[in-house]
Design a protein around this motif. Structure first.
Motif, PDB file in Angstrom:
ATOM      1  N   LEU A  30       0.859  -1.170   0.053  1.00 44.99           N
ATOM      2  CA  LEU A  30       0.031  -0.056  -0.097  1.00 44.99           C
ATOM      3  C   LEU A  30       0.806   1.231  -0.021  1.00 44.99           C
ATOM      4  O   LEU A  30       0.489   2.374  -0.403  1.00 44.99           O
ATOM      5  N   SER A  31       2.159   1.199   0.305  1.00 41.30           N
ATOM      6  CA  SER A  31       2.983   2.256   0.328  1.00 41.30           C
ATOM      7  C   SER A  31       3.074   2.819  -1.074  1.00 41.30           C
ATOM      8  O   SER A  31       3.471   4.030  -1.095  1.00 41.30           O
ATOM      9  N   ASN A  32       3.193   1.881  -1.914  1.00 39.96           N
ATOM     10  CA  ASN A  32       3.371   2.329  -3.163  1.00 39.96           C
ATOM     11  C   ASN A  32       2.164   2.390  -4.163  1.00 39.96           C
ATOM     12  O   ASN A  32       2.300   3.409  -4.979  1.00 39.96           O
ATOM     13  N   HIS A  33       1.077   1.913  -3.761  1.00 36.54           N
ATOM     14  CA  HIS A  33      -0.061   1.866  -4.663  1.00 36.54           C
ATOM     15  C   HIS A  33      -1.302   1.771  -3.805  1.00 36.54           C
ATOM     16  O   HIS A  33      -1.496   0.595  -2.970  1.00 36.54           O
TER      17      HIS A  33
ATOM     18  N   GLY B 170      -5.320   3.173  12.765  1.00 38.04           N
ATOM     19  CA  GLY B 170      -4.782   4.326  12.003  1.00 38.04           C
ATOM     20  C   GLY B 170      -3.893   4.193  11.121  1.00 38.04           C
ATOM     21  O   GLY B 170      -3.026   5.192  10.977  1.00 38.04           O
ATOM     22  N   LEU B 171      -3.375   2.797  10.787  1.00 38.15           N
ATOM     23  CA  LEU B 171      -1.995   2.609   9.661  1.00 38.15           C
ATOM     24  C   LEU B 171      -2.734   2.815   8.453  1.00 38.15           C
ATOM     25  O   LEU B 171      -1.607   3.028   7.638  1.00 38.15           O
ATOM     26  N   VAL B 172      -3.903   3.129   7.859  1.00 39.82           N
ATOM     27  CA  VAL B 172      -4.078   3.109   6.735  1.00 39.82           C
ATOM     28  C   VAL B 172      -5.264   4.366   6.681  1.00 39.82           C
ATOM     29  O   VAL B 172      -6.018   4.212   7.470  1.00 39.82           O
ATOM     30  N   ASP B 173      -5.396   4.909   5.640  1.00 43.57           N
ATOM     31  CA  ASP B 173      -6.654   5.797   5.308  1.00 43.57           C
ATOM     32  C   ASP B 173      -7.441   5.263   4.593  1.00 43.57           C
ATOM     33  O   ASP B 173      -6.954   4.473   3.458  1.00 43.57           O
ATOM     34  N   VAL B 174      -8.720   5.328   4.247  1.00 45.47           N
ATOM     35  CA  VAL B 174      -9.572   4.682   3.567  1.00 45.47           C
ATOM     36  C   VAL B 174     -10.412   5.765   2.933  1.00 45.47           C
ATOM     37  O   VAL B 174     -10.806   6.660   3.371  1.00 45.47           O
TER      38      VAL B 174
ATOM     39  N   LEU C  98      -1.647   4.184   2.516  1.00 42.59           N
ATOM     40  CA  LEU C  98      -0.703   4.151   3.823  1.00 42.59           C
ATOM     41  C   LEU C  98      -0.961   5.699   4.597  1.00 42.59           C
ATOM     42  O   LEU C  98      -0.832   6.692   3.878  1.00 42.59           O
ATOM     43  N   SER C  99      -1.291   5.576   5.521  1.00 40.49           N
ATOM     44  CA  SER C  99      -1.292   6.903   6.495  1.00 40.49           C
ATOM     45  C   SER C  99       0.221   7.361   6.973  1.00 40.49           C
ATOM     46  O   SER C  99       1.132   6.447   6.896  1.00 40.49           O
ATOM     47  N   ALA C 100       0.395   8.458   7.523  1.00 42.18           N
ATOM     48  CA  ALA C 100       1.406   8.972   8.104  1.00 42.18           C
ATOM     49  C   ALA C 100       1.828   8.029   9.266  1.00 42.18           C
ATOM     50  O   ALA C 100       3.008   7.397   9.198  1.00 42.18           O
ATOM     51  N   GLN C 101       0.960   7.550   9.981  1.00 45.15           N
ATOM     52  CA  GLN C 101       1.268   6.627  11.033  1.00 45.15           C
ATOM     53  C   GLN C 101       1.637   5.210  10.550  1.00 45.15           C
ATOM     54  O   GLN C 101       2.526   4.503  11.025  1.00 45.15           O
ATOM     55  N   GLY C 102       1.091   4.860   9.337  1.00 49.72           N
ATOM     56  CA  GLY C 102       1.360   3.583   8.744  1.00 49.72           C
ATOM     57  C   GLY C 102       2.724   3.860   8.092  1.00 49.72           C
ATOM     58  O   GLY C 102       3.690   2.789   8.107  1.00 49.72           O
TER      59      GLY C 102
END
Length: 109
Positions: free
Chosen positions: A21-24, A59-63, A79-83
C-alpha cells in the motif's frame, strides 16, 4: 506452502500488505491478487479483509470509498502517516532479524 511457511507469513503479512500500500493504494481484492502474483497463493481473501480491518482501526491506513460499477462503493486503502512510521519500523526489524538469521545460517551450514 507448508505449515511452517504459513505460520511465518502470518507474522509478517501485515508488513507485507502495508509495503504494498505504500506504493499503490488498493482495495481488498486487488491486494489479494497482488499477493498471489508475488507467490503468496495460499492467502485467503478473508485473511486480507480481517487484516485491513485491524490496520484501519489502528490508524495505519487511510480509507476512501470510491464508486463501483458492480455494487456498493469500494474501500480503497492507502498508507497513513502513522502507517509509514510503522512500515519503517517493520523494515528495520526485518533487517535486524534477517541479518542475524543469515549469520546463524552461515555458521550452521
Amino acid at each position: 506452502m507448508g505449515r511452517q511457511a504459513t505460520e511465518m507469513l502470518k507474522g509478517i503479512l501485515e508488513g507485507v500488505v502495508l509495503a504494498m500500500l505504500s506504493n499503490h493504494p488498493a482495495y481488498g481484492y486487488q491486494i489479494t491478487a497482488r499477493l498471489r502474483e508475488q507467490g503468496f497463493t495460499d492467502i485467503a481473501e478473508g485473511t486480507v479483509y480481517a487484516l485491513l480491518v485491524r490496520v484501519e482501526q489502528r490508524g495505519l491506513v487511510d480509507v476512501e470509498k470510491v464508486p463501483s460499477q458492480k455494487g456498493p462503493p469500494r474501500k480503497v486503502y492507502s498508507l497513513s502517516a502513522q502507517g509509514h512510521d510503522y512500515l519503517d519500523e517493520f523494515w528495520r526489524t526485518w533487517s535486524f532479524l534477517s541479518e542475524r538469521l543469515e549469520r546463524l545460517h552461515g555458521e550452521v551450514g
